[in-house]
Design an enzyme around this catalytic site. Sequence first.
Site, PDB file in Angstrom:
ATOM      1  N   SER A   1       5.306   3.112  -1.964  1.00  0.00           N
ATOM      2  CA  SER A   1       6.287   2.896  -3.037  1.00  0.00           C
ATOM      3  C   SER A   1       7.552   2.166  -2.603  1.00  0.00           C
ATOM      4  O   SER A   1       8.331   1.748  -3.458  1.00  0.00           O
ATOM      5  CB  SER A   1       6.687   4.233  -3.654  1.00  0.00           C
TER       6      SER A   1
ATOM      7  N   LYS B   1       8.146  -1.132  -4.169  1.00  0.00           N
ATOM      8  CA  LYS B   1       8.709  -1.259  -5.526  1.00  0.00           C
ATOM      9  C   LYS B   1      10.097  -1.892  -5.496  1.00  0.00           C
ATOM     10  O   LYS B   1      10.534  -2.505  -6.468  1.00  0.00           O
ATOM     11  CB  LYS B   1       8.761   0.123  -6.192  1.00  0.00           C
TER      12      LYS B   1
ATOM     13  N   TYR C   1      -0.812  -4.495  -7.446  1.00  0.00           N
ATOM     14  CA  TYR C   1      -0.061  -3.267  -7.138  1.00  0.00           C
ATOM     15  C   TYR C   1      -0.681  -2.527  -5.942  1.00  0.00           C
ATOM     16  O   TYR C   1       0.025  -2.087  -5.019  1.00  0.00           O
ATOM     17  CB  TYR C   1      -0.001  -2.380  -8.389  1.00  0.00           C
TER      18      TYR C   1
ATOM     19  N   TYR D   1      12.751   9.730  -6.670  1.00  0.00           N
ATOM     20  CA  TYR D   1      12.130  10.379  -7.833  1.00  0.00           C
ATOM     21  C   TYR D   1      12.941  11.576  -8.302  1.00  0.00           C
ATOM     22  O   TYR D   1      14.157  11.511  -8.353  1.00  0.00           O
ATOM     23  CB  TYR D   1      10.675  10.771  -7.525  1.00  0.00           C
TER      24      TYR D   1
ATOM     25  N   VAL E   1       4.664   7.261  -0.055  1.00  0.00           N
ATOM     26  CA  VAL E   1       3.779   8.368   0.362  1.00  0.00           C
ATOM     27  C   VAL E   1       3.118   8.142   1.723  1.00  0.00           C
ATOM     28  O   VAL E   1       2.472   9.046   2.245  1.00  0.00           O
ATOM     29  CB  VAL E   1       2.675   8.720  -0.675  1.00  0.00           C
TER      30      VAL E   1
HETATM   31  O1  DON Z   1       0.537   4.393  -6.576  1.00  0.00           O
HETATM   32  C1  DON Z   1       0.573   5.305  -5.760  1.00  0.00           C
HETATM   33  O2  DON Z   1       0.414   6.481  -6.084  1.00  0.00           O
HETATM   34  C2  DON Z   1       0.870   4.943  -4.315  1.00  0.00           C
HETATM   35  N1  DON Z   1       0.306   3.684  -3.977  1.00  0.00           N
HETATM   36  C3  DON Z   1       2.348   4.889  -4.078  1.00  0.00           C
HETATM   37  C4  DON Z   1       3.087   6.153  -4.487  1.00  0.00           C
HETATM   38  C5  DON Z   1       4.246   6.475  -3.625  1.00  0.00           C
HETATM   39  O3  DON Z   1       4.425   5.947  -2.543  1.00  0.00           O
HETATM   40  C6  DON Z   1       5.141   7.558  -4.082  1.00  0.00           C
HETATM   41  N2  DON Z   1       6.194   7.793  -3.105  1.00  0.00           N
HETATM   42  N3  DON Z   1       6.685   8.652  -2.515  1.00  0.00           N
END
Ligand code: DON
Length: 305
Positions: free
Chosen positions: A61, A64, A189, A241, A259
């Site tokens: 993320s 982003k 994405y 978040y 993540v």
């Molecule tokens: O779309 C997703 O769920 C993952 N590729 C990225 C989510 C993420 O990194 C949330 N962060 N803490």
Amino acid sequence: MNKLLDGIIENNRIWTKQGKVATYIPELSKADPQAMGIYISALNGEEHFAGDYSTKFTIQSMSKVLTLMLAIMDNGKEKVFSTIGMEPTADAFNSIINLETKNKQRPLNPMINSGAIATTSLIKGNSSEEVFNRILEFTRKATGNPDININEAVYESEKHTADRNRALAYFMKGTGVIENDVENVLDVYFKQCSMEVTCKDIARIGAMLANDGVVCWNQERIIPREVARIVKTIMTTCGMYDASGHFAVHIGIPAKSGVGGGILAAVPKRAGIGVFGPALDEKGNSIAGIKMLEELSNELDLSIF
Ligand code: DON
């Protein structure tokens, strides 16, 4: 300084035991939960590091932040923020509920998955390959690392398990937020999330933001000052978040988590910081990463507030 960073790693190692590596993207479950790294890229040119600062992990993320910069530069802030909101949520990063109950026309902000997928759909290019290549080239420029590439195994793993992201994207196609082909947008994405970086790379992105859009090593401006300001503001209010309020009170630095275990932080006018620790808390943020940033912020008085 390196001594301070070594100490911060050791003082916070205990936290890795309280977190868990992400498993909903199966390939991420292979990460070492005890890994910890930190890298500081200061605007005066000093670089300091400790622990597993050169270990590669996927950006997830934190990408982003990069796609928001590109989308604003491609479309202008009015278009981006009439498609995606700029308000924090008190829900999980992959939450679906607000898309229907809060505002059918706009996901709440560009840092949650719905808003980030919509942001990616705004990036210009004649094909999804071209859009992703623009993101990749921009990431290489922002980090000064021409070797950044995607981790194919993580990309495949996410692509095959992303039912929730597919649900978000198809819902947004249905409400007109996304205009392009949904599978093409999702493919970009998944690839942007699978780019492999180190603590140094994310510290350098943070340093560019801290320096109002100019990369420190060759003084090249890669984003307008206003875009840097907007992105840092949204990182402050939405980057962690539904833990963004806690993070603002205890650490007080614009930051974005992923993540994969990374947190990218930008201390305005001072430094970029990259931390890494794949064991996550229940909100999906690196548990030791937050604790390391908290100690560092207290030691060096880094809070912007
Ligand atoms: O779309 C997703 O769920 C993952 N590729 C990225 C989510 C993420 O990194 C949330 N962060 N803490």
